[in-house]
Design a protein around this motif. Sequence first.
Motif, PDB file in Angstrom:
ATOM      1  N   UNK A   1      29.984  75.281  31.472  1.00 33.34           N
ATOM      2  CA  UNK A   1      31.220  74.833  32.130  1.00 33.34           C
ATOM      3  C   UNK A   1      31.673  73.474  31.603  1.00 33.34           C
ATOM      4  N   UNK A   2      30.719  72.572  31.364  1.00 37.17           N
ATOM      5  CA  UNK A   2      31.074  71.258  30.829  1.00 37.17           C
ATOM      6  C   UNK A   2      31.709  71.395  29.447  1.00 37.17           C
ATOM      7  N   UNK A   3      31.153  72.258  28.618  1.00 37.90           N
ATOM      8  CA  UNK A   3      31.725  72.477  27.289  1.00 37.90           C
ATOM      9  C   UNK A   3      33.109  73.105  27.389  1.00 37.90           C
ATOM     10  N   UNK A   4      33.278  74.051  28.310  1.00 40.49           N
ATOM     11  CA  UNK A   4      34.587  74.681  28.490  1.00 40.49           C
ATOM     12  C   UNK A   4      35.625  73.680  28.967  1.00 40.49           C
ATOM     13  N   UNK A   5      35.188  72.685  29.753  1.00 39.73           N
ATOM     14  CA  UNK A   5      36.088  71.640  30.258  1.00 39.73           C
ATOM     15  C   UNK A   5      36.376  70.556  29.225  1.00 39.73           C
ATOM     16  N   UNK A   6      35.718  70.598  28.073  1.00 40.93           N
ATOM     17  CA  UNK A   6      35.912  69.585  27.053  1.00 40.93           C
ATOM     18  C   UNK A   6      34.846  68.512  27.032  1.00 40.93           C
ATOM     19  N   UNK A   7      33.874  68.568  27.901  1.00 38.48           N
ATOM     20  CA  UNK A   7      32.727  67.655  27.989  1.00 38.48           C
ATOM     21  C   UNK A   7      33.148  66.193  28.098  1.00 38.48           C
ATOM     22  N   UNK A   8      33.181  65.717  29.319  1.00 41.75           N
ATOM     23  CA  UNK A   8      33.479  64.313  29.583  1.00 41.75           C
ATOM     24  C   UNK A   8      32.190  63.496  29.556  1.00 41.75           C
ATOM     25  N   UNK A   9      32.338  62.179  29.561  1.00 44.13           N
ATOM     26  CA  UNK A   9      31.176  61.291  29.597  1.00 44.13           C
ATOM     27  C   UNK A   9      30.362  61.525  30.875  1.00 44.13           C
ATOM     28  N   UNK A  10      31.034  61.710  31.993  1.00 40.38           N
ATOM     29  CA  UNK A  10      30.322  61.962  33.254  1.00 40.38           C
ATOM     30  C   UNK A  10      29.557  63.285  33.186  1.00 40.38           C
ATOM     31  N   UNK A  11      30.172  64.315  32.624  1.00 40.05           N
ATOM     32  CA  UNK A  11      29.480  65.604  32.489  1.00 40.05           C
ATOM     33  C   UNK A  11      28.278  65.494  31.559  1.00 40.05           C
ATOM     34  N   UNK A  12      28.407  64.705  30.506  1.00 33.74           N
ATOM     35  CA  UNK A  12      27.287  64.507  29.580  1.00 33.74           C
ATOM     36  C   UNK A  12      26.125  63.822  30.297  1.00 33.74           C
ATOM     37  N   UNK A  13      26.420  62.793  31.088  1.00 30.99           N
ATOM     38  CA  UNK A  13      25.369  62.103  31.839  1.00 30.99           C
ATOM     39  C   UNK A  13      24.756  63.038  32.882  1.00 30.99           C
ATOM     40  N   UNK A  14      25.594  63.811  33.555  1.00 27.60           N
ATOM     41  CA  UNK A  14      25.083  64.757  34.556  1.00 27.60           C
ATOM     42  C   UNK A  14      24.199  65.817  33.913  1.00 27.60           C
ATOM     43  N   UNK A  15      24.563  66.232  32.715  1.00 23.39           N
ATOM     44  CA  UNK A  15      23.755  67.234  32.019  1.00 23.39           C
ATOM     45  C   UNK A  15      22.394  66.666  31.632  1.00 23.39           C
ATOM     46  N   UNK A  16      22.355  65.442  31.139  1.00 24.79           N
ATOM     47  CA  UNK A  16      21.072  64.807  30.809  1.00 24.79           C
ATOM     48  C   UNK A  16      20.199  64.748  32.067  1.00 24.79           C
ATOM     49  N   UNK A  17      20.783  64.376  33.192  1.00 23.40           N
ATOM     50  CA  UNK A  17      20.033  64.328  34.458  1.00 23.40           C
ATOM     51  C   UNK A  17      19.496  65.711  34.810  1.00 23.40           C
ATOM     52  N   UNK A  18      20.334  66.731  34.731  1.00 23.58           N
ATOM     53  CA  UNK A  18      19.918  68.087  35.092  1.00 23.58           C
ATOM     54  C   UNK A  18      18.814  68.600  34.169  1.00 23.58           C
ATOM     55  N   UNK A  19      18.932  68.304  32.885  1.00 20.78           N
ATOM     56  CA  UNK A  19      17.925  68.741  31.922  1.00 20.78           C
ATOM     57  C   UNK A  19      16.588  68.059  32.204  1.00 20.78           C
ATOM     58  N   UNK A  20      16.624  66.772  32.489  1.00 22.22           N
ATOM     59  CA  UNK A  20      15.378  66.052  32.775  1.00 22.22           C
ATOM     60  C   UNK A  20      14.743  66.539  34.075  1.00 22.22           C
ATOM     61  N   UNK A  21      15.550  66.828  35.081  1.00 22.72           N
ATOM     62  CA  UNK A  21      15.012  67.404  36.320  1.00 22.72           C
ATOM     63  C   UNK A  21      14.414  68.775  36.044  1.00 22.72           C
ATOM     64  N   UNK A  22      15.115  69.600  35.275  1.00 19.42           N
ATOM     65  CA  UNK A  22      14.606  70.930  34.915  1.00 19.42           C
ATOM     66  C   UNK A  22      13.275  70.798  34.189  1.00 19.42           C
TER      67      UNK A  22
END
Length: 190
Positions: A39-60
């Motif tokens: 979804x982040x990539x489909x939205x164009x990937x914002x800085x906030x989405x990039x940071x949120x993704x790093x957080x989600x990946x580290x939690x995973x």
Amino acid sequence: MPAVQIIRFSATPEEMRLLLEAHEAEFTKTKAVESQAREALEDGLTAQQAMDLIRAVCEWGKYAGIAGRVRARNSPETILLRIREALSLVDAGLVGEAVFRIAKLKGLGPSFASKALRFLRPDKAVVLDSVISEGLGFARDLPGYNAFLMECVRIGELMNVPDQPNPAPSNRVWRPCDVEMAIYAKLRGL
């Protein structure tokens, strides 16, 4: 004298399916993080989405503290830039190089960089962490990543025959990351 062989990993197609299911049972947020990245990539990937993704990946990956270090040591714009650079490298067929571009983020090593790329491009990337590295002998460097990726692609091609469906409900073919997850599950005894 008999032939000498070194076998690092062996599994039947049925075992591979069961191992992938075991991985998904252990890492229950895999599909959610994949969806978040897509979804982040489909939205164009914002800085906030990039940071949120790093957080989600580290939690995973069960090391949420890494995300805090990455966020404290890198601006949101730098995180976004490294991820965008990595995606361009993947598009150019340089998947291993893409991992190490993300790993240039302060506080994020190759293991979690490979995890991030795996979620951003699950059809192209795999995770190379200590479990895989120590279990199979692939170094956690560019040649080691590329060699492991090639093995996962090769095994996926072997698995992608009509009578070997992927148990994952969202796709019908074995992606490199599906192979890697099954291997991880076997190495961990899941």
